[in-house]
Scaffold this motif. Structure first.
Motif, PDB file in Angstrom:
ATOM      1  N   LEU A  94      28.411  44.683  75.437  1.00 15.01           N
ATOM      2  CA  LEU A  94      27.471  44.383  74.364  1.00 15.01           C
ATOM      3  C   LEU A  94      28.013  44.811  72.999  1.00 15.01           C
ATOM      4  N   GLU A  95      28.767  45.889  72.965  1.00 17.67           N
ATOM      5  CA  GLU A  95      29.365  46.325  71.701  1.00 17.67           C
ATOM      6  C   GLU A  95      30.320  45.262  71.159  1.00 17.67           C
ATOM      7  N   ARG A  96      31.102  44.664  72.041  1.00 16.28           N
ATOM      8  CA  ARG A  96      32.038  43.612  71.614  1.00 16.28           C
ATOM      9  C   ARG A  96      31.285  42.372  71.119  1.00 16.28           C
ATOM     10  N   ILE A  97      30.202  42.023  71.799  1.00 16.47           N
ATOM     11  CA  ILE A  97      29.392  40.880  71.351  1.00 16.47           C
ATOM     12  C   ILE A  97      28.825  41.156  69.964  1.00 16.47           C
ATOM     13  N   GLU A  98      28.264  42.322  69.794  1.00 17.45           N
ATOM     14  CA  GLU A  98      27.670  42.704  68.511  1.00 17.45           C
ATOM     15  C   GLU A  98      28.718  42.678  67.401  1.00 17.45           C
ATOM     16  N   ARG A  99      29.896  43.241  67.674  1.00 18.02           N
ATOM     17  CA  ARG A  99      30.955  43.310  66.680  1.00 18.02           C
ATOM     18  C   ARG A  99      31.486  41.923  66.322  1.00 18.02           C
ATOM     19  N   THR A 100      31.592  41.042  67.316  1.00 15.19           N
ATOM     20  CA  THR A 100      32.120  39.700  67.053  1.00 15.19           C
ATOM     21  C   THR A 100      31.197  38.903  66.142  1.00 15.19           C
ATOM     22  N   PHE A 101      29.903  38.977  66.390  1.00 23.89           N
ATOM     23  CA  PHE A 101      28.966  38.274  65.514  1.00 23.89           C
ATOM     24  C   PHE A 101      29.000  38.857  64.101  1.00 23.89           C
ATOM     25  N   ALA A 102      29.190  40.162  63.991  1.00 24.28           N
ATOM     26  CA  ALA A 102      29.279  40.784  62.666  1.00 24.28           C
ATOM     27  C   ALA A 102      30.544  40.337  61.939  1.00 24.28           C
ATOM     28  N   ASP A 103      31.642  40.178  62.673  1.00 21.67           N
ATOM     29  CA  ASP A 103      32.913  39.764  62.080  1.00 21.67           C
ATOM     30  C   ASP A 103      32.966  38.272  61.774  1.00 21.67           C
ATOM     31  N   HIS A 104      32.106  37.488  62.450  1.00 17.55           N
ATOM     32  CA  HIS A 104      32.094  36.027  62.270  1.00 17.55           C
ATOM     33  C   HIS A 104      30.675  35.584  61.904  1.00 17.55           C
ATOM     34  N   PRO A 105      30.298  35.711  60.646  1.00 18.83           N
ATOM     35  CA  PRO A 105      28.932  35.346  60.238  1.00 18.83           C
ATOM     36  C   PRO A 105      28.579  33.888  60.511  1.00 18.83           C
ATOM     37  N   ASP A 106      29.606  33.020  60.603  1.00 19.04           N
ATOM     38  CA  ASP A 106      29.360  31.597  60.852  1.00 19.04           C
ATOM     39  C   ASP A 106      29.354  31.245  62.330  1.00 19.04           C
ATOM     40  N   ALA A 107      29.536  32.236  63.200  1.00 14.55           N
ATOM     41  CA  ALA A 107      29.557  31.980  64.653  1.00 14.55           C
ATOM     42  C   ALA A 107      28.130  31.816  65.172  1.00 14.55           C
ATOM     43  N   VAL A 108      27.927  30.799  66.003  1.00 14.77           N
ATOM     44  CA  VAL A 108      26.632  30.611  66.657  1.00 14.77           C
ATOM     45  C   VAL A 108      26.714  30.941  68.148  1.00 14.77           C
ATOM     46  N   GLN A 109      27.948  30.933  68.686  1.00 22.08           N
ATOM     47  CA  GLN A 109      28.137  31.242  70.101  1.00 22.08           C
ATOM     48  C   GLN A 109      29.452  32.000  70.278  1.00 22.08           C
ATOM     49  N   VAL A 110      29.410  33.012  71.146  1.00 20.52           N
ATOM     50  CA  VAL A 110      30.566  33.836  71.469  1.00 20.52           C
ATOM     51  C   VAL A 110      30.705  33.851  72.986  1.00 20.52           C
ATOM     52  N   TYR A 111      31.925  33.745  73.478  1.00 17.46           N
ATOM     53  CA  TYR A 111      32.108  33.810  74.926  1.00 17.46           C
ATOM     54  C   TYR A 111      33.435  34.477  75.266  1.00 17.46           C
ATOM     55  N   GLY A 112      33.578  34.861  76.547  1.00 16.57           N
ATOM     56  CA  GLY A 112      34.764  35.583  76.961  1.00 16.57           C
ATOM     57  C   GLY A 112      35.319  35.085  78.285  1.00 16.57           C
ATOM     58  N   ALA A 179      26.662  23.339  70.282  1.00 19.87           N
ATOM     59  CA  ALA A 179      26.756  24.543  69.458  1.00 19.87           C
ATOM     60  C   ALA A 179      27.803  24.371  68.359  1.00 19.87           C
ATOM     61  N   ARG A 180      28.880  23.673  68.657  1.00 19.87           N
ATOM     62  CA  ARG A 180      29.945  23.474  67.667  1.00 19.87           C
ATOM     63  C   ARG A 180      29.455  22.682  66.456  1.00 19.87           C
ATOM     64  N   LYS A 181      28.452  21.861  66.650  1.00 18.67           N
ATOM     65  CA  LYS A 181      27.911  21.092  65.535  1.00 18.67           C
ATOM     66  C   LYS A 181      27.049  21.958  64.619  1.00 18.67           C
ATOM     67  N   ALA A 182      26.605  23.101  65.137  1.00 15.14           N
ATOM     68  CA  ALA A 182      25.742  23.995  64.366  1.00 15.14           C
ATOM     69  C   ALA A 182      26.520  25.119  63.694  1.00 15.14           C
ATOM     70  N   GLY A 183      27.740  25.385  64.165  1.00 13.56           N
ATOM     71  CA  GLY A 183      28.539  26.473  63.619  1.00 13.56           C
ATOM     72  C   GLY A 183      29.774  26.704  64.451  1.00 13.56           C
ATOM     73  N   LYS A 184      30.315  27.893  64.372  1.00 23.82           N
ATOM     74  CA  LYS A 184      31.559  28.209  65.074  1.00 23.82           C
ATOM     75  C   LYS A 184      31.274  28.740  66.478  1.00 23.82           C
ATOM     76  N   VAL A 185      32.100  28.320  67.441  1.00 25.74           N
ATOM     77  CA  VAL A 185      32.075  28.850  68.803  1.00 25.74           C
ATOM     78  C   VAL A 185      33.353  29.675  68.975  1.00 25.74           C
ATOM     79  N   VAL A 186      33.221  30.948  69.298  1.00 24.39           N
ATOM     80  CA  VAL A 186      34.354  31.870  69.273  1.00 24.39           C
ATOM     81  C   VAL A 186      34.672  32.410  70.669  1.00 24.39           C
ATOM     82  N   LEU A 187      35.928  32.246  71.098  1.00 26.89           N
ATOM     83  CA  LEU A 187      36.408  32.868  72.331  1.00 26.89           C
ATOM     84  C   LEU A 187      36.981  34.247  71.993  1.00 26.89           C
ATOM     85  N   VAL A 188      36.527  35.265  72.738  1.00 25.33           N
ATOM     86  CA  VAL A 188      37.033  36.628  72.568  1.00 25.33           C
ATOM     87  C   VAL A 188      37.706  37.038  73.876  1.00 25.33           C
TER      88      VAL A 188
END
Length: 233
Positions: A94-112, A179-188
């Motif tokens: 959860l810490e990594r999820i929280e940090r990734t959204f903070a680092d990527h304000p334009d991200a709408v989805q994060v996955y690993g 999700a990509r149409k709404a913002g950034k999708v980020v792989l961590v």
């Protein structure tokens, strides 16, 4: 606040270890909630889950995607994270999820990515290949393997794009396209969860993968195969 949604169905053997790992995160317990959405289990799943989760209730929508949608509707958090009842969540998940959204304000989805809970060369190789194709799809911007066991959304964006489609397989690939149409999708790559190989060990790796591909090609539903609500030994 992060809301973690865990769909369940007859998971009395695995749900406690999953929720214990969720309760032992590096961020304060008050910074996240755990929501278990149950497919009307016939065993003690809900009883066990109630010892750990903030909310436990029976789903009203269809399929696993519908259970995640029900959880998102009930969620209080600005971020909605999803996992599976047979997974292990490392302490910093959860810490990594929280940090990734903070680092990527334009991200709408994060996955690993995933690693096998059950040891063995076969399981290790299988998930190494899965992670390789996940990385390849992301780097080439061709396909986003956003596994439901290890993904998170900004809740507002998740609701705005229409949530998960309630199909039997492939809903995690399909939602990433919207999700990509709404913002950034980020792989961590460092965002990893322990993935249970029980489906592949009981029903066979090639058979399970073939059934999944067949259902996805058919648009997510098939009369020939069913991918959800499996009974495990």
């Amino acid at each position: 606040m992060i809301s973690v949604i865990v769909p369940t169905y007859n998971e009395e053997e695995s749900i406690a270890s999953c929720l214990e790992s969720l309760c032992n995160q590096t961020i304060p317990r008050g910074a996240y909630e755990i929501i278990v959405v149950d497919g009307n289990s016939k065993d003690r799943t809900r009883e066990i889950a109630a010892k750990y989760a903030d909310q436990v209730f029976v789903q009203t929508s269809k399929k696993v995607g519908g259970a995640r949608n029900d959880g998102a509707v009930a969620a209080k958090g600005e971020i909605v994270a999803t996992t599976d009842a047979d997974c292990y969540l490392p302490p910093d998940w959860l810490e990594r999820i929280e940090r990734t959204f903070a680092d990527h304000p334009d991200a709408v989805q994060v996955y690993g990515l995933v690693f096998p809970k059950e040891k063995g060369i076969k399981n290790t190789v299988s998930l190494w290949l899965a992670n390789f194709f996940s990385r390849l799809g992301y780097l080439t911007h061709t396909i986003y393997y956003t596994l439901g066991c290890n993904t998170a959304f900004r809740r507002d964006a998740f609701m705005a794009i229409g949530m998960y489609h309630t199909i039997d397989a492939g809903d995690d690939l399909e939602i990433a396209r919207r999700a990509r149409k709404a913002g950034k999708v980020v792989l961590v790559p460092a965002l990893k969860v322990g993935f249970s190989m029980r489906r592949y060990e009981q029903f066979g790796t090639l058979k399970s993968l073939w059934e999944w591909v067949y259902i996805v090609v058919k648009g997510g539903e098939s009369e020939k195969y069913s991918y959800s609500k499996r009974e495990y030994k």
